[in-house]
Design an enzyme around this catalytic site. Structure first.
Site, PDB file in Angstrom:
ATOM      1  N   HIS A 204     -18.095  21.129   5.416  1.00  0.00           N
ATOM      2  CA  HIS A 204     -19.223  20.187   5.358  1.00  0.00           C
ATOM      3  C   HIS A 204     -19.027  19.153   4.259  1.00  0.00           C
ATOM      4  O   HIS A 204     -19.995  18.540   3.793  1.00  0.00           O
ATOM      5  CB  HIS A 204     -20.532  20.930   5.103  1.00  0.00           C
ATOM      6  CG  HIS A 204     -20.799  22.029   6.073  1.00  0.00           C
ATOM      7  ND1 HIS A 204     -20.835  21.819   7.431  1.00  0.00           N
ATOM      8  CD2 HIS A 204     -21.023  23.366   5.893  1.00  0.00           C
ATOM      9  CE1 HIS A 204     -21.079  22.978   8.041  1.00  0.00           C
ATOM     10  NE2 HIS A 204     -21.188  23.924   7.126  1.00  0.00           N
TER      11      HIS A 204
ATOM     12  N   GLY B  51     -20.669  27.591   3.705  1.00  0.00           N
ATOM     13  CA  GLY B  51     -19.385  27.505   4.376  1.00  0.00           C
ATOM     14  C   GLY B  51     -18.693  26.196   4.045  1.00  0.00           C
ATOM     15  O   GLY B  51     -19.348  25.192   3.755  1.00  0.00           O
TER      16      GLY B  51
ATOM     17  N   HIS C  58     -22.763  23.375  12.406  1.00  0.00           N
ATOM     18  CA  HIS C  58     -21.605  24.185  12.803  1.00  0.00           C
ATOM     19  C   HIS C  58     -21.370  24.019  14.295  1.00  0.00           C
ATOM     20  O   HIS C  58     -20.667  24.792  14.913  1.00  0.00           O
ATOM     21  CB  HIS C  58     -21.828  25.660  12.511  1.00  0.00           C
ATOM     22  CG  HIS C  58     -22.295  25.927  11.129  1.00  0.00           C
ATOM     23  ND1 HIS C  58     -23.618  26.006  10.814  1.00  0.00           N
ATOM     24  CD2 HIS C  58     -21.615  26.084   9.985  1.00  0.00           C
ATOM     25  CE1 HIS C  58     -23.734  26.219   9.509  1.00  0.00           C
ATOM     26  NE2 HIS C  58     -22.539  26.266   8.991  1.00  0.00           N
TER      27      HIS C  58
END
Lengths: 219, 333
Positions: B57, B54, B219
């Site tokens: 980051h 994802g 997350h």
């Protein structure tokens, strides 16, 4: 005997099934996302809706064989959804397409074999068993009910209706479960009391199948 | 939500495009499907390292594409794993005939999408292996969860396996090194505030002014415990203790240590944490052979930090010291 029934499910019924599944997910998008917000990362409804809308756009035209339609859905879900539900539903449709390969129309036994293969694909990909608060808890009982009903001579319409009911009950049963798979597993005990969002989308899929695959001529 | 963005839907595309424009000598960006590749890829005869996950980051993973580290990175939507098409196209673009190694953080979606991509590539005759990073000690019992999450240890796996690949090691050898790092690295993080995912528009979780969450994931997933805010030294002990214990580190051993910011914590505070971490390790007779202090694997604008320790030996230190030149990590080159 189920195997002696005429082959009745053609590509257009499969197309109707895919459309109905997409409609149901769109209608329940917010509910699916809200369920996911409680125990996951709040994107199941949005992701599945995006994937199924993409699938509708990519469906091959009139006269397409069931396998080609199912494969188009699989590829759209795999390439648009992301997260865990993309590969899981993508694998399910890919396996179903494998069973349907080379057939212009599907017998009730073929339909049962398709859902069984889809379930096996999901379990393999997700390494999930029953009781872990996942879509397997809805699909597992649905496949069993489908096979049992056909086995005792029920028609496809009746068998799929029973499968959809079993899926719904299986989804209800995920509410008190503790998740051990996926992001919900990090919540441990805190995942209890929430319905698994994947079990609801799987139920919608079985309900869509029951409403469309048997067509209007089912006895 | 107050963010320096144009449109919510365009956040990842525009950020990736910007990375490419900022570092044209190091990387090139492919838009459809989205991946970041080494500017000089494919490097013939070299094992290609590919990671992804994802977005949100940064600098992980696109910032680590370049000489001595990754050949390609596949950014997914914010906090959503990339899709197999991205890995497949990235692999075809960067593989130099010596095979491909996927470096995958242990999150269900990442694992499945990389697995599918590996199957698709193998069907095309490309040799693909995968190494899972699962270093987060905050997730205690992997029997009852999807397994430990992959967090800061990923940076170490990418750097060290990247050095081995750059030196011309075979796929077997690069895979062995990557697993060795993965087996010997552990992390734990904490949060002072939540981050806000652009598409959601509101904070992922609520933390009181005087509260913190220990053991948080990247997350904002729940951690071990929510508690009243403590001084930095105590927080450092709470993070370092479980990491040292889980690794079974003993006096006389050496480590590479990282104090990582979650995106919203000033370097000043990270140095305060590093100061205490260094003291804890010194007291135990553990040598910090190398270190990193800064933002290396973040969680958007979350305030907080994580500590990562890698048990090091001569082989790992030599590969760590090897030249690296990427947008976010550079030395010796």
């Amino acid at each position: 005997m189920a195997g002696d029934e005429p082959a009745t499910v053609d590509g257009e019924r499969v197309r109707a099934f895919i459309r109905r599944f997409a409609e149901k997910v769109a209608a329940h998008k917010d509910e699916l996302t809200a369920l996911d917000a409680a125990i996951g990362d709040a994107d199941h409804g949005t992701n599945m809706d995006r994937g199924l809308q993409a699938a509708l756009e990519r469906l091959p035209g009139e006269g397409a064989a069931p396998a080609d339609l199912l494969k188009a859905v699989a590829m759209a879900l795999i390439s648009k959804v992301g997260g865990a539900s993309g590969p899981l539903y993508g694998t399910a449709f890919l396996r179903a397409a494998g069973v349907a390969a080379g057939k212009e129309a599907l017998s009730p036994a073929d339909v049962a074999a398709m859902f069984k293969a889809a379930l096996a694909g999901i379990q393999e990909r997700g390494k999930a068993a029953r009781g872990e608060k996942t879509m397997v808890d809805a699909l597992g009982p649905a496949v069993e009910a489908l096979e049992a009903a056909l086995g005792r001579g029920a028609g496809l319409g009746e068998a799929l209706a029973e499968a959809a009911r079993a899926a719904r009950q299986g989804s209800d049963a995920t509410i008190p479960m503790v998740a051990t798979k996926g992001r919900a597993s990090y919540l441990g005990e805190r995942s209890r009391g929430h319905r698994d969002p994947g079990s609801l989308s799987a139920t919608l899929m079985m309900e869509a199948a029951a409403e469309t695959l048997p067509g209007g001529t089912e006895a | 939500m107050k963010k320096l963005i144009n449109r919510v839907e365009a956040v990842v595309d525009e950020a990736t495009e910007g990375l490419g424009l900022a570092h044209p000598d190091l990387v090139r960006v492919h838009a459809e499907p989205r991946y970041v590749a080494r500017a000089d890829a494919p490097v013939q005869g070299k094992v290609a390292l590919i990671s992804g996950g994802g977005s949100g980051h940064e600098p992980l993973h696109g910032g680590y594409v370049g000489r001595g580290m990754l050949d390609a990175a596949c950014p997914g939507e914010v906090f959503t794993s990339p899709v197999p098409e991205q890995m497949v196209e990235a692999a075809k673009a960067v593989h130099g005939g010596a095979g491909v190694l996927f470096i995958v953080k242990n999150y269900t979606g990442d694992v499945m999408n990389f697995e599918l991509a590996a199957e698709l590539l193998q069907a095309e005759g490309i040799d693909v292996r995968s190494v899972l990073v699962a270093d987060d000690v905050a997730v205690e019992n992997s029997l009852y969860t999807a397994g430990r999450r992959g967090v800061g240890g990923t940076v170490f796996v990418e750097k060290i396996a990247g050095a081995a690949a750059e030196a011309g090691a075979s796929l077997d050898e690069v895979e062995r090194i990557a697993r060795k790092v993965s087996d010997n690295v552990r992390s734990m993080g904490m949060a002072l505030t939540s981050c806000t995912v652009p598409a959601k528009g509101s904070p992922t979780f609520e933390l009181g002014e005087d509260e913190m969450e220990i053991g948080i994931g990247i997350h904002g997933e729940p951690g071990r415990e929510r508690m009243k805010l403590r001084p930095a030294d105590e927080i450092t002990e709470m993070l370092a203790g479980p990491v040292i214990e889980d690794l079974g580190l003993k006096g006389g051993e050496q480590v590479i240590a990282m104090v990582n910011g979650m995106g919203g914590t000033p370097l000043m505070e990270l140095y305060i944490v590093y100061r205490k971490l260094a003291a804890i390790l010194r007291e135990k007779g553990i040598t910090v052979a190398r270190n990193l202090v800064g933002n290396y694997i973040t969680s958007l604008e979350m305030q907080g930090c994580s500590i990562t320790l890698l048990r090091a030996d001569d082989e790992l230190l030599r590969l760590w010291d090897a030249p690296v030149h990427t947008p976010a990590l550079r030395w010796g080159a």
